[in-house]
Write a protein that holds these residues in place. Structure first.
Motif, PDB file in Angstrom:
ATOM      1  N   VAL A  77       5.921  15.321  78.804  1.00  0.00           N
ATOM      2  CA  VAL A  77       6.778  15.925  77.798  1.00  0.00           C
ATOM      3  C   VAL A  77       7.669  14.821  77.229  1.00  0.00           C
ATOM      4  O   VAL A  77       8.224  14.019  77.974  1.00  0.00           O
ATOM      5  N   ASP A  78       7.775  14.768  75.927  1.00  0.00           N
ATOM      6  CA  ASP A  78       8.630  13.773  75.283  1.00  0.00           C
ATOM      7  C   ASP A  78      10.089  14.065  75.646  1.00  0.00           C
ATOM      8  O   ASP A  78      10.512  15.219  75.680  1.00  0.00           O
ATOM      9  N   GLU A  79      10.850  13.017  75.910  1.00  0.00           N
ATOM     10  CA  GLU A  79      12.246  13.182  76.335  1.00  0.00           C
ATOM     11  C   GLU A  79      13.067  13.981  75.336  1.00  0.00           C
ATOM     12  O   GLU A  79      13.951  14.741  75.728  1.00  0.00           O
ATOM     13  N   LYS A  80      12.778  13.847  74.065  1.00  0.00           N
ATOM     14  CA  LYS A  80      13.546  14.583  73.055  1.00  0.00           C
ATOM     15  C   LYS A  80      13.233  16.083  73.068  1.00  0.00           C
ATOM     16  O   LYS A  80      14.005  16.880  72.535  1.00  0.00           O
ATOM     17  N   ASP A  81      12.124  16.467  73.700  1.00  0.00           N
ATOM     18  CA  ASP A  81      11.749  17.880  73.783  1.00  0.00           C
ATOM     19  C   ASP A  81      12.288  18.578  75.022  1.00  0.00           C
ATOM     20  O   ASP A  81      12.094  19.778  75.192  1.00  0.00           O
ATOM     21  N   VAL A  82      12.949  17.835  75.924  1.00  0.00           N
ATOM     22  CA  VAL A  82      13.483  18.409  77.160  1.00  0.00           C
ATOM     23  C   VAL A  82      14.997  18.515  77.056  1.00  0.00           C
ATOM     24  O   VAL A  82      15.680  17.518  76.891  1.00  0.00           O
ATOM     25  N   GLU A  83      15.493  19.730  77.138  1.00  0.00           N
ATOM     26  CA  GLU A  83      16.935  19.964  77.166  1.00  0.00           C
ATOM     27  C   GLU A  83      17.320  20.288  78.610  1.00  0.00           C
ATOM     28  O   GLU A  83      16.769  21.214  79.214  1.00  0.00           O
ATOM     29  N   VAL A  84      18.225  19.521  79.167  1.00  0.00           N
ATOM     30  CA  VAL A  84      18.696  19.773  80.528  1.00  0.00           C
ATOM     31  C   VAL A  84      19.833  20.784  80.438  1.00  0.00           C
ATOM     32  O   VAL A  84      20.900  20.489  79.906  1.00  0.00           O
ATOM     33  N   VAL A  85      19.592  21.974  80.953  1.00  0.00           N
ATOM     34  CA  VAL A  85      20.586  23.043  80.936  1.00  0.00           C
ATOM     35  C   VAL A  85      21.556  22.855  82.094  1.00  0.00           C
ATOM     36  O   VAL A  85      22.769  22.991  81.932  1.00  0.00           O
ATOM     37  N   LYS A  86      21.012  22.535  83.273  1.00  0.00           N
ATOM     38  CA  LYS A  86      21.855  22.328  84.450  1.00  0.00           C
ATOM     39  C   LYS A  86      21.229  21.253  85.315  1.00  0.00           C
ATOM     40  O   LYS A  86      20.031  21.270  85.580  1.00  0.00           O
ATOM     41  N   LEU A  87      22.055  20.322  85.747  1.00  0.00           N
ATOM     42  CA  LEU A  87      21.600  19.244  86.620  1.00  0.00           C
ATOM     43  C   LEU A  87      22.656  19.032  87.696  1.00  0.00           C
ATOM     44  O   LEU A  87      23.786  18.661  87.401  1.00  0.00           O
ATOM     45  N   SER A  88      22.279  19.343  88.948  1.00  0.00           N
ATOM     46  CA  SER A  88      23.175  19.116  90.078  1.00  0.00           C
ATOM     47  C   SER A  88      22.380  18.407  91.169  1.00  0.00           C
ATOM     48  O   SER A  88      21.228  18.036  90.957  1.00  0.00           O
ATOM     49  N   ASP A  89      22.995  18.241  92.338  1.00  0.00           N
ATOM     50  CA  ASP A  89      22.306  17.549  93.428  1.00  0.00           C
ATOM     51  C   ASP A  89      21.071  18.290  93.926  1.00  0.00           C
ATOM     52  O   ASP A  89      20.130  17.666  94.417  1.00  0.00           O
ATOM     53  N   ASN A  90      21.067  19.614  93.824  1.00  0.00           N
ATOM     54  CA  ASN A  90      19.918  20.368  94.339  1.00  0.00           C
ATOM     55  C   ASN A  90      19.357  21.390  93.346  1.00  0.00           C
ATOM     56  O   ASN A  90      18.609  22.275  93.744  1.00  0.00           O
ATOM     57  N   GLU A  91      19.688  21.263  92.071  1.00  0.00           N
ATOM     58  CA  GLU A  91      19.162  22.196  91.077  1.00  0.00           C
ATOM     59  C   GLU A  91      18.961  21.498  89.741  1.00  0.00           C
ATOM     60  O   GLU A  91      19.807  20.733  89.285  1.00  0.00           O
ATOM     61  N   LEU A  92      17.810  21.796  89.129  1.00  0.00           N
ATOM     62  CA  LEU A  92      17.478  21.259  87.816  1.00  0.00           C
ATOM     63  C   LEU A  92      16.943  22.409  86.973  1.00  0.00           C
ATOM     64  O   LEU A  92      15.951  23.042  87.333  1.00  0.00           O
ATOM     65  N   VAL A  93      17.619  22.694  85.874  1.00  0.00           N
ATOM     66  CA  VAL A  93      17.185  23.744  84.959  1.00  0.00           C
ATOM     67  C   VAL A  93      16.972  23.089  83.602  1.00  0.00           C
ATOM     68  O   VAL A  93      17.860  22.419  83.082  1.00  0.00           O
ATOM     69  N   THR A  94      15.783  23.271  83.055  1.00  0.00           N
ATOM     70  CA  THR A  94      15.456  22.654  81.770  1.00  0.00           C
ATOM     71  C   THR A  94      14.938  23.695  80.796  1.00  0.00           C
ATOM     72  O   THR A  94      14.500  24.781  81.185  1.00  0.00           O
ATOM     73  N   ARG A  95      14.953  23.323  79.532  1.00  0.00           N
ATOM     74  CA  ARG A  95      14.343  24.110  78.466  1.00  0.00           C
ATOM     75  C   ARG A  95      13.504  23.128  77.659  1.00  0.00           C
ATOM     76  O   ARG A  95      14.033  22.178  77.091  1.00  0.00           O
ATOM     77  N   CYS A  96      12.210  23.338  77.633  1.00  0.00           N
ATOM     78  CA  CYS A  96      11.307  22.416  76.931  1.00  0.00           C
ATOM     79  C   CYS A  96      10.865  23.031  75.611  1.00  0.00           C
ATOM     80  O   CYS A  96      10.542  24.209  75.539  1.00  0.00           O
ATOM     81  N   ARG A  97      10.795  22.185  74.593  1.00  0.00           N
ATOM     82  CA  ARG A  97      10.375  22.630  73.262  1.00  0.00           C
ATOM     83  C   ARG A  97       9.191  21.806  72.770  1.00  0.00           C
ATOM     84  O   ARG A  97       9.088  21.510  71.598  1.00  0.00           O
ATOM     85  N   ASN A  98       8.330  21.478  73.688  1.00  0.00           N
ATOM     86  CA  ASN A  98       7.162  20.671  73.345  1.00  0.00           C
ATOM     87  C   ASN A  98       5.996  21.577  72.969  1.00  0.00           C
ATOM     88  O   ASN A  98       5.978  22.752  73.315  1.00  0.00           O
ATOM     89  N   PRO A  99       4.994  21.031  72.272  1.00  0.00           N
ATOM     90  CA  PRO A  99       3.778  21.821  72.029  1.00  0.00           C
ATOM     91  C   PRO A  99       3.046  22.016  73.354  1.00  0.00           C
ATOM     92  O   PRO A  99       2.605  21.057  73.975  1.00  0.00           O
TER      93      PRO A  99
END
Length: 137
Positions: A77-99
């Motif tokens: 996934v291209d870096e510009k297509d990944v939105e990091v919603v939440k980033l902590s030590d034990n949780e990663l929430v993303t929203r991807c807008r890639n094809p």
């Protein structure tokens, strides 16, 4: 002048529905026989890619590493297509807008993405995430 086209292929609706899934309100949630074959083949190709990708040992010491390894390197996934919603030590929430290739496949097969992702994407992605850091350093 009106031209009438005769079709020698007049599919039986029962056979069509059995192979490709029912048309109508249940068509998205119940893939037909051929759609299931295509989805399972896609899963096996994706799994083969994952196995090959995992041949090189990969270490993720933080969630930022997981973001880079999994989304950028594995899923490509291209870096510009990944939105990091939440980033902590034990949780990663993303929203991807890639094809998304699974979305395109779902649209062509007329299958709900909840079904296609459960068959194709979820098992392979869980496999890759479990295998990160399984190699000695």
């Amino acid at each position: 002048m009106q031209v009438k086209v005769l079709s020698y292929f007049s599919p039986n609706l029962k056979i069509f529905n059995k192979l490709f899934g029912r048309l109508g309100e249940h068509s998205l949630s119940k893939p037909g026989f051929l759609a299931k074959i295509v989805l399972n083949l896609s899963k096996h190709f994706f799994h083969a890619y994952a196995v090959l990708w995992l041949l090189k040992p990969r270490r993720a010491s933080s969630m930022k590493d997981v973001l880079k390894l999994f989304y950028i390197d594995f899923l490509m996934v291209d870096e510009k297509d990944v939105e990091v919603v939440k980033l902590s030590d034990n949780e990663l929430v993303t929203r991807c807008r890639n094809p998304c290739p699974i979305l395109k496949l779902s649209q062509r097969l007329r299958v709900d993405t909840r079904v296609s992702c459960k068959i194709v994407s979820e098992p392979v992605c869980n496999y890759v995430l479990r295998k990160l850091n399984r190699f000695p350093s």
